[in-house]
Design a protein around this motif. Structure first.
Motif, PDB file in Angstrom:
ATOM      1  N   TYR A 103      -2.538  22.106 -12.585  1.00  0.00           N
ATOM      2  CA  TYR A 103      -2.011  22.752 -13.786  1.00  0.00           C
ATOM      3  C   TYR A 103      -0.491  22.870 -13.730  1.00  0.00           C
ATOM      4  O   TYR A 103       0.094  23.102 -12.679  1.00  0.00           O
ATOM      5  CB  TYR A 103      -2.644  24.138 -13.952  1.00  0.00           C
ATOM      6  CG  TYR A 103      -4.156  24.048 -14.030  1.00  0.00           C
ATOM      7  CD1 TYR A 103      -4.783  23.706 -15.219  1.00  0.00           C
ATOM      8  CD2 TYR A 103      -4.931  24.268 -12.894  1.00  0.00           C
ATOM      9  CE1 TYR A 103      -6.165  23.594 -15.282  1.00  0.00           C
ATOM     10  CE2 TYR A 103      -6.316  24.162 -12.950  1.00  0.00           C
ATOM     11  CZ  TYR A 103      -6.927  23.815 -14.153  1.00  0.00           C
ATOM     12  OH  TYR A 103      -8.294  23.686 -14.204  1.00  0.00           O
ATOM     13  N   ASP A 104       0.119  22.736 -14.914  1.00  0.00           N
ATOM     14  CA  ASP A 104       1.570  22.841 -15.023  1.00  0.00           C
ATOM     15  C   ASP A 104       2.036  24.284 -15.188  1.00  0.00           C
ATOM     16  O   ASP A 104       3.172  24.619 -14.858  1.00  0.00           O
ATOM     17  CB  ASP A 104       2.063  22.018 -16.223  1.00  0.00           C
ATOM     18  CG  ASP A 104       1.703  20.552 -16.086  1.00  0.00           C
ATOM     19  OD1 ASP A 104       2.249  19.899 -15.190  1.00  0.00           O
ATOM     20  OD2 ASP A 104       0.847  20.072 -16.861  1.00  0.00           O
ATOM     21  N   ALA A 105       1.172  25.122 -15.709  1.00  0.00           N
ATOM     22  CA  ALA A 105       1.534  26.528 -15.923  1.00  0.00           C
ATOM     23  C   ALA A 105       0.277  27.370 -15.934  1.00  0.00           C
ATOM     24  O   ALA A 105      -0.805  26.893 -16.300  1.00  0.00           O
ATOM     25  CB  ALA A 105       2.289  26.700 -17.243  1.00  0.00           C
ATOM     26  N   VAL A 106       0.421  28.629 -15.531  1.00  0.00           N
ATOM     27  CA  VAL A 106      -0.692  29.576 -15.608  1.00  0.00           C
ATOM     28  C   VAL A 106      -0.300  30.736 -16.508  1.00  0.00           C
ATOM     29  O   VAL A 106       0.864  31.145 -16.552  1.00  0.00           O
ATOM     30  CB  VAL A 106      -1.125  30.111 -14.218  1.00  0.00           C
ATOM     31  CG1 VAL A 106      -1.594  28.973 -13.336  1.00  0.00           C
ATOM     32  CG2 VAL A 106      -0.011  30.900 -13.546  1.00  0.00           C
ATOM     33  N   PHE A 107      -1.290  31.235 -17.245  1.00  0.00           N
ATOM     34  CA  PHE A 107      -1.152  32.448 -18.043  1.00  0.00           C
ATOM     35  C   PHE A 107      -1.905  33.533 -17.286  1.00  0.00           C
ATOM     36  O   PHE A 107      -3.132  33.592 -17.355  1.00  0.00           O
ATOM     37  CB  PHE A 107      -1.745  32.268 -19.434  1.00  0.00           C
ATOM     38  CG  PHE A 107      -1.096  31.198 -20.268  1.00  0.00           C
ATOM     39  CD1 PHE A 107       0.244  30.878 -20.107  1.00  0.00           C
ATOM     40  CD2 PHE A 107      -1.820  30.509 -21.229  1.00  0.00           C
ATOM     41  CE1 PHE A 107       0.846  29.896 -20.883  1.00  0.00           C
ATOM     42  CE2 PHE A 107      -1.233  29.538 -22.012  1.00  0.00           C
ATOM     43  CZ  PHE A 107       0.109  29.226 -21.841  1.00  0.00           C
ATOM     44  N   CYS A 108      -1.197  34.378 -16.566  1.00  0.00           N
ATOM     45  CA  CYS A 108      -1.833  35.335 -15.676  1.00  0.00           C
ATOM     46  C   CYS A 108      -1.824  36.744 -16.263  1.00  0.00           C
ATOM     47  O   CYS A 108      -0.775  37.284 -16.611  1.00  0.00           O
ATOM     48  CB  CYS A 108      -1.140  35.343 -14.316  1.00  0.00           C
ATOM     49  SG  CYS A 108      -1.938  36.413 -13.092  1.00  0.00           S
ATOM     50  N   ASP A 109      -3.001  37.325 -16.369  1.00  0.00           N
ATOM     51  CA  ASP A 109      -3.141  38.703 -16.802  1.00  0.00           C
ATOM     52  C   ASP A 109      -2.519  39.635 -15.770  1.00  0.00           C
ATOM     53  O   ASP A 109      -2.369  39.275 -14.593  1.00  0.00           O
ATOM     54  CB  ASP A 109      -4.635  39.013 -16.982  1.00  0.00           C
ATOM     55  CG  ASP A 109      -4.884  40.395 -17.544  1.00  0.00           C
ATOM     56  OD1 ASP A 109      -4.139  40.819 -18.439  1.00  0.00           O
ATOM     57  OD2 ASP A 109      -5.834  41.057 -17.071  1.00  0.00           O
TER      58      ASP A 109
END
Length: 289
Positions: free
Chosen positions: A15-21
């Motif tokens: 993955y190029d980016a993560v959306f982390c809570d």
């Protein structure tokens, strides 16, 4: 079927980016989780981008200040995108009128007072009593420790009868503040809908917050994203609706459903629970690490 992984590093290079809570994944409302911080730092060192994506009902600078107070190092993330950012834009654009009844605490005053430069010339939004309001803005309960949605029945019925729309600045229903579970704005917005009112949402799992994050990242259209979160109806559902993969953190809000060891969810119990929600994240992990 979800795949239980031992660490973020097992899958992150895809993955190029993560959306982390945040709440339940990176911290518990009082303190950061060191292993989660280290996992995000490692991912960034490998070239990945980290967006901390939160349903907090405040503009991101207030979230960043909270993270600083918790000791979350800034090399663990690239940017913070909050539900408050997306909801504030909608409010300033007139989604629920210019005179609003605010349900929430003084800690959320920045939602109304800290106006982004691009909205400096927009007509003012003012807070007024319910009987003068053109709309309702909910950032949370007036008393998040002691109140429940039912406490708002009479006032919400009044708002519904007047046809007022409710802008929800935080779609989360509950969060755990240390060991205490508290209601969020999402619980009040859902209750308003149950009473026949109309609620507008801008955080997870709804598109505006993802659109904002992708716009700010400015990555190629071929970029691959991974959502990380512990909310089945916010993080997991939002990822599914956006067509992106998800790493479900089982040791957060739903931890009691997967066995005694928070770090190692029982596979059968996890699968049965996910099936009951008709959702299946690509990956699961006990705690982010």
């Amino acid at each position: 079927m979800t795949r239980i992984v031992p660490s973020l590093s097992q899958i992150s290079l895809n993955y190029d980016a993560v959306f982390c809570d945040l709440w339940g994944c990176l911290h518990n409302g009082k303190a950061a989780y060191p292993a989660a911080v280290a996992a995000l730092q490692e991912y960034r060192r490998s070239g990945g981008r980290v967006v901390l994506m939160t349903n907090a009902p405040r503009p991101n600078q207030y979230v960043i200040a909270q993270l600083d107070r918790m000791g979350v190092p800034r090399d663990a993330w690239d940017m913070v995108v909050s539900s408050g950012d997306a909801a504030q834009e909608a409010m300033l654009d007139g989604a629920v009128g210019r005179k609003v009844w605010h349900v929430g605490l003084s800690k959320d005053d920045g939602f109304f007072e800290d106006i982004p430069p691009q909205w400096a010339d927009a007509p003012a939004v003012t807070r007024v009593p319910l009987d003068e309001a053109e709309g309702v803005v909910v950032t949370g309960p007036f008393d998040e420790v002691n109140e429940a949605p039912e406490d708002y029945r009479s006032r919400f019925l009044q708002a519904r009868e007047r046809g007022l729309k409710l802008l929800c600045a935080n779609p989360d229903v509950v969060v755990d503040m240390g060991e205490t579970r508290i209601y969020c704005a999402g619980a009040l917005a859902e209750f308003y809908e149950e009473l026949g009112g109309t609620s507008l949402y801008f955080g997870k799992p709804h598109p505006p917050i993802y659109e904002r994050a992708k716009r700010l990242l400015n990555l190629p259209e071929t970029a691959r994203f991974l959502a990380i979160g512990d909310g089945i109806n916010t993080d997991v559902r939002g990822a599914q609706q956006e067509g992106i993969d998800c790493l479900f953190v089982t040791g957060g809000l739903a931890a009691d459903n997967f066995g005694a060891d928070v770090e190692n969810p029982e596979p059968q119990r996890l699968e049965e629970w996910l099936a009951s929600h008709t959702l299946s994240p690509e990956f699961s992990i006990g705690r982010l690490r």
